[in-house]
Design an enzyme around this catalytic site. Sequence first.
Site: not given
Ligand code: BES
Ligand code: ZN
Length: 495
Positions: A276, A350
């Site tokens: 991230k 997931r």
């Molecule tokens: N924990 C994150 C989702 C999230 C994002 C929660 C922002 C709170 C605020 C999750 O594990 C994630 O990173 N999801 C990705 C999925 C994508 C790679 C398909 C996302 O939402 O960017």
């Molecule tokens: Zn994530």
Amino acid sequence: MQITLESKAYTSLETEAIVTPVFEGDDPIQGRVAELDKLTGGLLKKLASTGELTGKTLELTLIHAPAGLKAARLLLVGAGKRDQFTVAALRKVAGVGLRSLKSKGVKSFAFLAGGTLPPEDGSQAVVEGLITANFETDKYKTDKKDKKIDSVVLVGFPEGSLSEVRKGIERGRVIADAQNFTRDLVNEPSNKLTPRVLAERAEAMAKESGLAVDILDEKKIADLKMGALLSVAQGSVEPPRMIVVTYTPTNVKPGAPVIGLVGKAVTFDTGGVSIKPADGMEKMKYDMAGGATMLGVMRALAVLKPNVKVIGVVPATENVVDGRAQKPGDIQTAMSGKTIEVLNTDAEGRLILADAIHYAKQLGVTHIVDAATLTGAIVVALANINVGVFGSDQSWTDKLLASAKATGEKMWQLPMDDEYREFIKGSFADIQNIGSGKGGGSITGAWFIREFAGDTPWIHLDIAGTAWNDDAKPWLAKGPTGVALRTLIHLVQSL
Ligand code: BES
Ligand code: ZN
Ligand code: ZN
């Protein structure tokens, strides 16, 4: 905070303040407020005539040394239109009143009932509003400023309703304490709350509450071939845990439904190798909010004792990076035997839910709800206002939506058309963990989880947008909200 019920007249209460709602309309001086206007010699009418007292939602009117009362202050909190008044509005009125007074250094006050809600629902909402508003996220501040309300007296409920009011107070206390338990866990930073520590906290809670608890360690997780959970955990020196907490009612009929509450608990999500951006990454300590919510629900159910068996299943891990971390393109085999192509290591929630749901089914659950901070896309779709709801069985989903409505938690159902399922068909494995189409990120995430729920009625709550308040609200501190807990408790109790 001590909360007590007082049956003597509010006019004779010697307290630091009396808080009561005022309703918006052509004339806000009605009912209880008209009574207070008389006592104060027409002061409230005067304020209404100059537009200083309107009853608009969350308007605050503070009067010092009010005539006709023994209280040192009278605080009127705008409650909006009388005919649109709900338990959610009353909860906010109580919370706003408490936070406003505590910012002024008040330590105890009286809440004067004012609306027309049923006494049991009304007192429950007031208590929920008070206890959740009194929670602060200052655990790690050495200078806590000592801003907490010590005691509140509830007063002014109709005489014949006191036994119902007492029930409402009790239920409100149990639910709000559980919500704060969840918020406290979510507030913990990842260095204080690792998967092992979360498991210890869950175990302690279960033992105190009289719930059965089983903590699967990394060895047991490997023996059970939970390859999806292990794939996320392999990049961390902190071992994963699968937390299982069970509530069994005393006389459950054979063939009765068994509810599985599955909550994502990534104690920190760096994204893994698909890392991230640095900006805002600190917030990813709340990526265990789904798991913390389910633990809070179990804690409340242990006291409320519904007549239905409930199993809480919380997969806990970090998602970090080291030389052993999984990489994009890796193919993993989930506990169910399905193979998964991990195209993005940041879509880890997931993966861990896949094994948790499969395991919950093995434990005999007949209906599933999962809660997860699953996607950033849900924030795009619904902002921080609504929880995203996805379901495989409309009658099960409708029950949850009815509970959300009853408790005043905003939730919105999104579509699960078969076309979206195509997005996660794998090229080199059975399925892939991100969609290949454009958009619909929250829906493809939901479809991935659904693949593991199979025919078992299942609901997924995406709480990524709603589990954390970036700014303090007048009724709630900045940080963890404990969203969905009230709805889930209501759902289980309604079965
Ligand atoms: N924990 C994150 C989702 C999230 C994002 C929660 C922002 C709170 C605020 C999750 O594990 C994630 O990173 N999801 C990705 C999925 C994508 C790679 C398909 C996302 O939402 O960017
Ligand atoms: Zn994530
Ligand atoms: Zn995550």
